[in-house]
Each structure stands twice: as C-alpha cells, then as structure tokens.
Design an enzyme around this catalytic site. Structure first.
Site, short mmCIF file in Angstrom:
data_model
loop_
_atom_site.label_atom_id
_atom_site.label_comp_id
_atom_site.label_asym_id
_atom_site.label_seq_id
_atom_site.Cartn_x
_atom_site.Cartn_y
_atom_site.Cartn_z
N SER A 1 -72.48 -82.44 -52.72
CA SER A 1 -73.69 -82.03 -52.00
C SER A 1 -73.99 -83.03 -50.88
O SER A 1 -73.14 -83.25 -50.01
CB SER A 1 -74.85 -81.87 -52.99
OG SER A 1 -75.91 -81.14 -52.41
N HIS B 1 -74.50 -74.77 -58.47
CA HIS B 1 -74.49 -75.88 -57.52
C HIS B 1 -74.11 -77.21 -58.15
O HIS B 1 -73.39 -78.00 -57.56
CB HIS B 1 -75.86 -76.00 -56.85
CG HIS B 1 -75.92 -77.06 -55.81
ND1 HIS B 1 -75.22 -76.97 -54.63
CD2 HIS B 1 -76.56 -78.25 -55.78
CE1 HIS B 1 -75.44 -78.06 -53.91
NE2 HIS B 1 -76.24 -78.86 -54.58
#
Length: 253
Positions: free
Chosen positions: A100, A228
């Site tokens: 990320s 995610h």
C-alpha cells in the site's frame, strides 16, 4: 530528518549461515500507512526459511516503534531520501518490498538505490486514479469506517487511547502518500513484481498492472484471493511470492 542509520531498519529474520555479507540477499519491507514495524513480524517468520542466508529487515519510520517520540513525517520524499541513504549501505543484493503506502515508499527508494528487485502489493502505480478518492482529508469517523470496510480490525479504533495514538500516524502516512508525485525520470532497471488482491477495491488487479510501465527490467503480476490487507489475509501466499522473488535474486555461485 536527523536520526541514526540504525534507527531506520529493524531486523525481522536472519536466514542463519549462508553466503558472505556481499553475497546474501537482503529484503527490506516498507510498511503500509499507520503500521508499526511489528506488523511485518509474521511475514518475517514466514520468510525465515527462504533462500539461505536471506536477511529480512523492516523500515522503521518516525513516530512509531522505537521512534515513537520522534515527530511524524508527512513528506514521502523526505522519508525515501533518508531510507535510501541507509539501504544503499547494505552489502549484497537488496530486494525492496512495500505494501500500500509502503509500495510507493519502496518505489521511491528504488529510484535512488537501484535494487535487485522491487515487489509491491495492494497499491496502484503512482499517478493512477484512486478508486475511493483521497483518504487523508476525511474526518476521523470517515477514516475509521473506510479502513474497516477495507478489512482493518474495528476493535483497536474503539479504544479511545489507541485511537488517539493510531489516527495521527495513519493520517500522516496517508498525507505523505497522497501528496507525493515522483519527479520525471527513466523507468527502473530492476524487475518488478506486483501483487494484487482480487477483492481489493483500493488497488484492483487491472489498475495494479500499470506498474509494468515503470520498469524495463521485467514485470510479473500475481493475483491472490483476498482484499486489501494481503499481509494479514494472504500471509502464506504472499510469503510464497516473495520467497520466489528472493530465490530468483540469489547470486549464482
């Protein structure tokens, strides 16, 4: 950003006896927004049995872990410059990995230090539209709700003391990532491996494929069945991908 070089990298795993320092692979992990270095401990343990002699280090950013008393840094360029100076001193081949926000940090460092390989996960390439828009400008309530929808645990945010410590770190990291725009420059020379979760609304596989345009050293995309937070959701599968990267990086002897 005055800090000793030793404060920037925390060891997670040492593969034990293996090649000399100049021949062993070092994996440097860059954490996602709001994460302490300890968030990568399970990954470090999973990779401990990788290629002989591999070292696994995690970047320790200001404002968390052993650097909790240092002011937070909201400039990804400043973070990358300081981290790159430390990574450049590592002997032997270096693999950079980031998840990320950490993927952007790893990429920024890669532009400076020319690693053997760059691996990223859960992140669209720089400049790609963010499906959910900016995060760092959201209210505390919107920020927490959005993180929970992505798969973050709700319980820590319910504790007022933990919330008061966690949200400023998270917001500073998000601000650093979302305000950063890389200077124009040539593609990377190293191979890039990009990992996407097939249920990740923040970094869908099709958008993650844009990392291919940022290197002339070869590109590979891996898609895992998860959302995610692949570092937690898909730990064995992610570790297997990184293990393969490390093994392909070990110098021939």
């Amino acid at each position: 950003m005055a800090a000793s070089p030793d404060s920037w990298l925390m060891p997670l795993a040492d593969g034990g006896p293996g090649p000399s320092a100049v021949g062993r692979v070092t994996l440097v992990c860059c954490p996602y927004a709001g994460a302490a270095p300890t968030a990568f401990l399970p990954l470090g343990r999973a990779l401990a049995g990788a290629a002989p002699g591999v070292r696994v280090l995690v970047a320790q950013l200001p404002g968390r872990g052993r650097r909790v008393r240092e002011p937070l840094e909201s400039s990804l360029t400043a973070l990358a410059d300081s981290l790159a100076a430390v990574v450049a001193a590592e002997p032997g081949p270096v693999v950079l990995y980031g998840h990320s926000m950490g993927a952007l940090l790893a990429y920024a460092v890669a532009r400076a230090v020319r690693p053997a390989h760059l691996a990223v996960s859960g992140c669209c390439p720089p400049g790609a539209p963010r499906p959910a828009g900016p995060w760092h400008t959201r209210s505390d309530e919107e920020l927490v709700a959005g993180m929970v929808r992505l798969g973050a645990a709700r319980e820590p945010f319910a504790d007022p003391d933990i919330r008061a410590l966690a949200l400023p770190v998270l917001r500073a990291d998000l601000r650093a990532a979302e305000r950063w725009a890389p200077e124009p420059g040539p593609p990377l020379d190293c191979p890039v491996t990009a990992v996407a979760g097939d249920r990740d609304p923040e970094a869908p596989p099709r958008t993650v494929s844009g990392w291919a345009w940022l290197t002339r050293g070869g590109y590979r995309r891996e898609t895992l069945h998860g959302g995610h937070f692949l570092v937690e959701e898909c730990l064995p599968e992610l570790a297997a991908v990184l293990d393969g990267v490390i093994r392909r990086t070990v110098p021939a002897r």
